[in-house]
Design an enzyme around this catalytic site. Structure first.
Site, PDB file in Angstrom:
ATOM      1  N   CYS A  92       0.817  -1.232   0.000  1.00  0.00           N
ATOM      2  CA  CYS A  92       0.000   0.000   0.000  1.00  0.00           C
ATOM      3  C   CYS A  92       0.848   1.278   0.000  1.00  0.00           C
ATOM      4  O   CYS A  92       1.610   1.530   0.938  1.00  0.00           O
ATOM      5  CB  CYS A  92      -0.924   0.010   1.210  1.00  0.00           C
ATOM      6  SG  CYS A  92      -1.901   1.528   1.297  1.00  0.00           S
ATOM      7  N   SER A 126      -4.360   8.577   5.451  1.00  0.00           N
ATOM      8  CA  SER A 126      -2.914   8.817   5.548  1.00  0.00           C
ATOM      9  C   SER A 126      -2.548  10.283   5.804  1.00  0.00           C
ATOM     10  O   SER A 126      -1.694  10.576   6.646  1.00  0.00           O
ATOM     11  CB  SER A 126      -2.218   8.316   4.270  1.00  0.00           C
ATOM     12  OG  SER A 126      -2.737   8.967   3.137  1.00  0.00           O
ATOM     13  N   VAL A 178      -6.545   0.679   4.746  1.00  0.00           N
ATOM     14  CA  VAL A 178      -5.317   0.996   5.467  1.00  0.00           C
ATOM     15  C   VAL A 178      -4.734   2.246   4.811  1.00  0.00           C
ATOM     16  O   VAL A 178      -5.037   2.510   3.647  1.00  0.00           O
ATOM     17  CB  VAL A 178      -4.301  -0.177   5.400  1.00  0.00           C
ATOM     18  CG1 VAL A 178      -4.832  -1.368   6.147  1.00  0.00           C
ATOM     19  CG2 VAL A 178      -3.919  -0.538   3.971  1.00  0.00           C
TER      20      VAL A 178
HETATM   21  N1  LIG Z   1      -7.462   7.973   1.094  1.00  0.00           N
HETATM   22  C1  LIG Z   1      -6.926   6.827   1.779  1.00  0.00           C
HETATM   23  C2  LIG Z   1      -6.650   5.745   0.749  1.00  0.00           C
HETATM   24  C3  LIG Z   1      -6.185   4.450   1.404  1.00  0.00           C
HETATM   25  C4  LIG Z   1      -6.371   3.257   0.476  1.00  0.00           C
HETATM   26  O1  LIG Z   1      -6.972   3.357  -0.608  1.00  0.00           O
HETATM   27  N2  LIG Z   1      -5.844   2.120   0.920  1.00  0.00           N
HETATM   28  C5  LIG Z   1      -6.061   0.894   0.171  1.00  0.00           C
HETATM   29  C6  LIG Z   1      -4.796   0.028   0.163  1.00  0.00           C
HETATM   30  S1  LIG Z   1      -3.478   0.755  -0.746  1.00  0.00           S
HETATM   31  C7  LIG Z   1      -7.123   0.070   0.875  1.00  0.00           C
HETATM   32  O2  LIG Z   1      -7.063  -0.098   2.066  1.00  0.00           O
HETATM   33  N3  LIG Z   1      -8.080  -0.472   0.121  1.00  0.00           N
HETATM   34  C8  LIG Z   1      -9.055  -1.358   0.659  1.00  0.00           C
HETATM   35  C9  LIG Z   1     -10.366  -1.204  -0.007  1.00  0.00           C
HETATM   36  O3  LIG Z   1     -10.533  -0.278  -0.825  1.00  0.00           O
HETATM   37  O4  LIG Z   1     -11.245  -2.018   0.286  1.00  0.00           O
HETATM   38  C10 LIG Z   1      -5.663   7.232   2.529  1.00  0.00           C
HETATM   39  O5  LIG Z   1      -4.985   8.160   2.066  1.00  0.00           O
HETATM   40  O6  LIG Z   1      -5.368   6.662   3.592  1.00  0.00           O
END
Ligand SMILES: N[C@@H](CCC(=O)N[C@@H](CS)C(=O)NCC(=O)O)C(=O)O
Length: 232
Positions: free
Chosen positions: A11, A64, A51
């Site tokens: 990630c 994040s 995450v």
């Molecule tokens: N806007 C979020 C984006 C986080 C994100 O997209 N994480 C992905 C992994 S890289 C995730 O957890 N995806 C799980 C899902 O969409 O179900 C941040 O900046 O923390």
């Protein structure tokens, strides 16, 4: 009380947080989960089921950029500029960085070649915008690393991985400053420490799982039969 970061190994958003923790030399634990089969304890505490999460004692912080703002406010070795206007501008470019990251993500899942090409053009337009504001060297604000640098470095790392199988993505003439900036970021020790050592292989494996247009630039023999498309 030691901080805990809930992570998925490939990630880029988790990496933004780990880069800041590394830059500030803060000790932390990482707990990896599999996003293809997220555990119940994670689903119970992650409102968007994403995450990174930062666990501070009994408290959970998600998103994040929000996590990075918390770390910035709580700990020394400040990464935001002092000037109110510059700090706000840094936050604007952090927000812009999320568009760059989402564009990079779409490059991994789009199956249609023409849509993939349109997305590459979108990315190139983003680089044109960044090129105009890059007035400092070697990092976004000059000599010291900022939250802006931490936001873009993981996306630049993935764009480099894509370039290695696809060919040029940056325009050497139009994106000269962006290329210099990303090369500096890719050399950083905090970036190296923000990932598992086999991040490139994991990323290519993810591209294969996603079965987007870009997966056709991977070596079929290494990855085996094509399965149904899955994001994780
Ligand atoms: N806007 C979020 C984006 C986080 C994100 O997209 N994480 C992905 C992994 S890289 C995730 O957890 N995806 C799980 C899902 O969409 O179900 C941040 O900046 O923390």
């Amino acid at each position: 009380m030691k901080l805990k970061v809930v992570s998925f190994k490939a990630c880029p958003f988790v990496q933004r947080v780990l880069i800041v923790l590394e830059c500030k030399r803060i000790k932390y634990d990482v707990e990896y989960i599999d996003l293809a089969a997220p555990p119940d304890w994670f689903l119970a505490i992650s409102p968007l089921k994403k995450v990174p999460l930062l666990i501070v004692g009994e408290d959970v912080i998600f998103e994040s950029n929000v996590i990075n703002e918390y770390i910035e406010e709580r700990y020394d070795n400040k990464m935001h500029p002092d000037s109110l206007i510059k700090k706000a501008q840094n936050r604007s470019w952090i927000e812009f960085g999320s568009s760059v990251s989402m564009c990079t993500f779409r490059l991994t899942i789009l199956q249609d070649k023409s849509k993939f090409i349109v997305e590459l053009e979108e990315l190139s337009n983003y680089f044109n915008q960044i090129e105009k504001v890059l007035v400092n060297e070697p990092f976004f604000n000059g000599s010291s690393l900022s939250l802006v640098d931490a936001t873009y470095a993981p996306a630049f790392q993935r764009i480099d991985f894509i370039e290695q199988i696809y060919g040029s993505i940056y325009d050497k003439k139009r994106h000269r400053k962006v290329i210099n900036w990303k090369n500096r970021l890719l050399d950083l020790e905090p970036l190296r420490k923000s990932t598992v050592p086999n991040i490139k292989e994991l990323y290519y494996q993810l591209l294969w799982t996603r079965q987007g247009h870009i997966s056709h630039f991977l070596d079929e023999e290494t990855f085996g039969n094509r399965g149904p498309q899955s994001v994780y």
